[in-house]
Design a protein around this motif. Structure first.
Motif, short mmCIF file in Angstrom:
data_model
loop_
_atom_site.label_atom_id
_atom_site.label_comp_id
_atom_site.label_asym_id
_atom_site.label_seq_id
_atom_site.Cartn_x
_atom_site.Cartn_y
_atom_site.Cartn_z
N VAL A 181 0.85 -1.19 0.00
CA VAL A 181 0.00 0.00 0.00
C VAL A 181 0.89 1.24 0.00
O VAL A 181 1.86 1.31 0.75
N SER A 182 0.55 2.19 -0.85
CA SER A 182 1.28 3.46 -0.89
C SER A 182 0.43 4.53 -0.21
O SER A 182 -0.75 4.69 -0.53
N GLU A 183 1.05 5.23 0.74
CA GLU A 183 0.42 6.37 1.39
C GLU A 183 0.82 7.61 0.60
O GLU A 183 2.01 7.91 0.48
N VAL A 184 -0.16 8.30 0.04
CA VAL A 184 0.13 9.49 -0.76
C VAL A 184 -0.20 10.74 0.05
O VAL A 184 -1.14 10.75 0.85
N TRP A 185 0.61 11.77 -0.14
CA TRP A 185 0.36 13.08 0.47
C TRP A 185 0.88 14.10 -0.53
O TRP A 185 2.08 14.35 -0.61
N ALA A 186 -0.05 14.60 -1.33
CA ALA A 186 0.32 15.54 -2.40
C ALA A 186 -0.17 16.93 -2.05
O ALA A 186 -1.30 17.11 -1.58
N ARG A 187 0.70 17.90 -2.31
CA ARG A 187 0.31 19.30 -2.12
C ARG A 187 0.69 20.04 -3.40
O ARG A 187 1.83 19.95 -3.86
N TYR A 188 -0.30 20.75 -3.97
CA TYR A 188 -0.06 21.49 -5.20
C TYR A 188 -1.06 22.63 -5.31
O TYR A 188 -1.93 22.80 -4.46
N GLY B 151 -4.14 10.19 0.88
CA GLY B 151 -4.90 8.96 0.78
C GLY B 151 -3.99 7.75 0.65
O GLY B 151 -2.81 7.80 1.00
N THR B 152 -4.55 6.69 0.11
CA THR B 152 -3.80 5.46 -0.09
C THR B 152 -4.12 4.89 -1.47
O THR B 152 -5.18 5.14 -2.03
N CYS B 153 -3.16 4.12 -2.00
CA CYS B 153 -3.39 3.43 -3.26
C CYS B 153 -2.57 2.16 -3.30
O CYS B 153 -1.69 1.93 -2.46
N ARG B 154 -2.86 1.33 -4.30
CA ARG B 154 -2.18 0.05 -4.46
C ARG B 154 -2.17 -0.27 -5.95
O ARG B 154 -3.09 0.09 -6.68
N ALA B 155 -1.11 -0.97 -6.40
CA ALA B 155 -1.01 -1.37 -7.81
C ALA B 155 -2.08 -2.42 -8.12
O ALA B 155 -2.30 -3.34 -7.33
N ASN B 156 -2.73 -2.27 -9.28
CA ASN B 156 -3.70 -3.27 -9.72
C ASN B 156 -3.00 -4.28 -10.65
O ASN B 156 -1.78 -4.22 -10.86
N ALA B 157 -3.76 -5.19 -11.24
CA ALA B 157 -3.19 -6.24 -12.09
C ALA B 157 -2.51 -5.69 -13.34
O ALA B 157 -1.66 -6.35 -13.93
N HIS B 158 -2.86 -4.47 -13.76
CA HIS B 158 -2.27 -3.86 -14.96
C HIS B 158 -1.05 -2.99 -14.65
O HIS B 158 -0.47 -2.40 -15.54
N GLY B 159 -0.70 -2.86 -13.37
CA GLY B 159 0.43 -2.03 -12.98
C GLY B 159 0.07 -0.58 -12.71
O GLY B 159 0.92 0.21 -12.32
N ASP B 160 -1.21 -0.23 -12.90
CA ASP B 160 -1.69 1.10 -12.55
C ASP B 160 -1.92 1.14 -11.04
O ASP B 160 -2.13 0.11 -10.40
N GLU C 166 -4.40 2.40 -8.04
CA GLU C 166 -5.77 2.81 -7.76
C GLU C 166 -5.91 3.05 -6.26
O GLU C 166 -5.32 2.32 -5.47
N GLY C 167 -6.70 4.05 -5.91
CA GLY C 167 -6.91 4.30 -4.50
C GLY C 167 -7.93 5.39 -4.25
O GLY C 167 -8.69 5.77 -5.14
N GLN C 168 -7.89 5.91 -3.04
CA GLN C 168 -8.83 6.94 -2.63
C GLN C 168 -8.10 8.03 -1.86
O GLN C 168 -7.06 7.78 -1.27
N THR C 169 -8.66 9.22 -1.92
CA THR C 169 -8.07 10.37 -1.25
C THR C 169 -9.15 11.15 -0.50
O THR C 169 -10.34 10.96 -0.73
N ALA C 170 -8.68 12.03 0.38
CA ALA C 170 -9.56 12.95 1.10
C ALA C 170 -8.94 14.35 0.98
O ALA C 170 -8.15 14.76 1.84
N PRO C 171 -9.26 15.08 -0.09
CA PRO C 171 -8.63 16.38 -0.31
C PRO C 171 -9.13 17.46 0.64
O PRO C 171 -10.26 17.43 1.10
N GLN C 172 -8.21 18.39 0.92
CA GLN C 172 -8.54 19.61 1.68
C GLN C 172 -8.06 20.79 0.86
O GLN C 172 -7.02 20.72 0.20
N PHE C 173 -8.82 21.88 0.93
CA PHE C 173 -8.51 23.06 0.13
C PHE C 173 -8.21 24.26 1.01
O PHE C 173 -8.81 24.43 2.07
N GLU C 174 -7.28 25.09 0.53
CA GLU C 174 -7.03 26.41 1.12
C GLU C 174 -7.32 27.43 0.02
O GLU C 174 -6.73 27.37 -1.06
N VAL C 175 -8.25 28.32 0.31
CA VAL C 175 -8.66 29.31 -0.68
C VAL C 175 -9.18 30.55 0.04
O VAL C 175 -9.75 30.46 1.13
#
Length: 145
Positions: free
Chosen positions: A66-73, A89-98, A100-109
């Motif tokens: 499982v990959s724990e992602v934390w992206a800020r942009y 969020g988190t993601c994991r490689a599927n059978a095709h090597g892509d 897939e996962g889910q995230t919970a975004p937060q915004f600053e505006v």
């Protein structure tokens, strides 16, 4: 008796162009990579515009795969408003090597037409291509209960 749960509302799809990862290596608990974000687009009923270069995803791939992602942009809407997003969020490689996962975004505006992003709740579906040059995050607004 349970009421019918309200449906998620499609908000936008963010297509993020990414560069070659900078591999820090094993840091205890997994392999750390910093994945530069070099651009992209967002299209949907709530947000349209571009992804600005300069962000990154600080990804930690754990021993269980499982990959724990934390992206800020930064996003710039078609009408020129800057929005900072933290997409974790988190993601994991599927059978095709892509990945897939889910995230919970937060915004600053700032106050204005997109201030609702600060208080609304969103969930995201993450899909990256096996070649590692594009990540798609489809965001949905969670309705107020």
């Amino acid at each position: 008796m349970h009421e019918k749960s309200p449906a998620l509302e499609f908000a936008t799809e963010i297509a993020v162009t990414i560069a070659e990862p900078l591999v820090i290596g094993e840091i205890g608990g997994g392999i750390r990579e910093i994945i530069p974000i070099i651009g992209g687009t967002m299209r949907g009923p709530l947000l349209n515009g571009e992804v600005l270069p300069g962000g990154a995803d600080w990804c930690l791939t754990r021993p269980d795969g499982v990959s724990e992602v934390w992206a800020r942009y930064t996003l710039r809407t078609d009408d020129g408003v800057l929005i900072s997003i933290i997409n974790a969020g988190t993601c994991r490689a599927n059978a095709h090597g892509d990945f897939e996962g889910q995230t919970a975004p937060q915004f600053e505006v700032a106050d204005g037409p997109y201030a609702f992003l600060r208080e609304a709740r969103f969930v995201g579906k993450l899909l990256t291509d096996a070649g590692g040059t594009l990540a798609r995050v489809t965001l949905y607004r969670v309705p107020t209960l």
